[in-house]
Design a protein around this motif. Sequence first.
Motif, mmCIF file in Angstrom:
data_model
loop_
_atom_site.group_PDB
_atom_site.id
_atom_site.type_symbol
_atom_site.label_atom_id
_atom_site.label_comp_id
_atom_site.label_asym_id
_atom_site.label_seq_id
_atom_site.Cartn_x
_atom_site.Cartn_y
_atom_site.Cartn_z
ATOM 1 N N MET A 64 -15.196 1.739 4.895
ATOM 2 C CA MET A 64 -15.488 3.143 4.600
ATOM 3 C C MET A 64 -14.207 3.914 4.264
ATOM 4 S SD MET A 64 -18.640 4.242 7.092
ATOM 5 C CE MET A 64 -18.388 3.232 8.524
ATOM 6 N N LYS A 65 -13.134 3.658 4.983
ATOM 7 C CA LYS A 65 -11.854 4.296 4.663
ATOM 8 C C LYS A 65 -11.393 3.893 3.266
ATOM 9 C CE LYS A 65 -10.196 4.841 9.381
ATOM 10 N NZ LYS A 65 -9.254 4.398 10.409
ATOM 11 N N TYR A 66 -11.553 2.634 2.945
ATOM 12 C CA TYR A 66 -11.182 2.141 1.621
ATOM 13 C C TYR A 66 -12.013 2.840 0.540
ATOM 14 C CZ TYR A 66 -10.402 -0.979 -2.299
ATOM 15 O OH TYR A 66 -10.080 -1.482 -3.541
ATOM 16 N N MET A 67 -13.311 2.956 0.773
ATOM 17 C CA MET A 67 -14.186 3.630 -0.197
ATOM 18 C C MET A 67 -13.705 5.057 -0.454
ATOM 19 S SD MET A 67 -17.048 2.003 -1.346
ATOM 20 C CE MET A 67 -18.533 2.970 -1.197
ATOM 21 N N ASN A 68 -13.335 5.752 0.604
ATOM 22 C CA ASN A 68 -12.844 7.118 0.436
ATOM 23 C C ASN A 68 -11.543 7.143 -0.365
ATOM 24 O OD1 ASN A 68 -14.965 8.398 1.704
ATOM 25 N ND2 ASN A 68 -13.973 8.433 3.698
ATOM 26 N N LYS A 69 -10.680 6.177 -0.157
ATOM 27 C CA LYS A 69 -9.428 6.105 -0.917
ATOM 28 C C LYS A 69 -9.681 5.885 -2.401
ATOM 29 C CE LYS A 69 -6.454 4.211 2.703
ATOM 30 N NZ LYS A 69 -5.685 3.023 3.136
ATOM 31 N N ARG A 70 -10.728 5.137 -2.707
ATOM 32 C CA ARG A 70 -11.017 4.802 -4.101
ATOM 33 C C ARG A 70 -11.915 5.824 -4.785
ATOM 34 N NH1 ARG A 70 -10.249 -0.510 -5.904
ATOM 35 N NH2 ARG A 70 -10.485 0.489 -7.931
ATOM 36 N N GLY A 71 -12.365 6.847 -4.048
ATOM 37 C CA GLY A 71 -13.222 7.865 -4.650
ATOM 38 C C GLY A 71 -14.686 7.479 -4.682
ATOM 39 N N GLY A 72 -15.054 6.509 -3.863
ATOM 40 C CA GLY A 72 -16.451 6.084 -3.805
ATOM 41 C C GLY A 72 -17.270 6.970 -2.883
#
Length: 188
Positions: free
Chosen positions: A79-87
């Motif tokens: 989820m943190k990764y998704m937020n970093k990528r703009g997902g």
Amino acid sequence: MANYCCRLWARQMCMIMRQNFAKSCEQKLNDQINMELKACHQYLAMAFHFDRADVSSPGLHSFLLKASGEEREHAEKIMKYMNKRGGQIVLSAVPEPLPCFQDSLAALKHALQMELEVNQHLLDVHALASKENDPNLCDFIEANFLQEQVDGQKVLADLIRQLERAHDDLGDYLFDKYLINGGMHGGK
């Protein structure tokens, strides 16, 4: 109306930073998040089954409780990764876990099957990221999940084999004591 406009503006800001992150990869990561949360929920149910007074396997309880926490951590990391990528994170309802297991061996076999499914899905995410030419997502999956999955599968396979050798209640009891002491791998 103002609240809607504010949310729309915030979502638009996330989209500004989005680069080379395919919608298909975003969907597959959402599926992975939900798969990790499902595994977390199942491990939690299994852990507390083995904590019951009529079952009383504190070693297996502890092992499965730790596994539950690790699955939740995996979901949070994605989820943190998704937020970093703009997902956009889309959580679905977590299915009801299997209620209980005949014995420790059945529980561990189920855990191994869950880990194999989670690992296969991670491999599918990696393959899709490669196809979509997203080296950042490939690196994220490789660096954070693939080796840990293989290691976890090996631990479960070893525990299953040890327990298969036990064959009876005394063996089950001794196996549980073995887990309390960290097992052959120091726990999962």
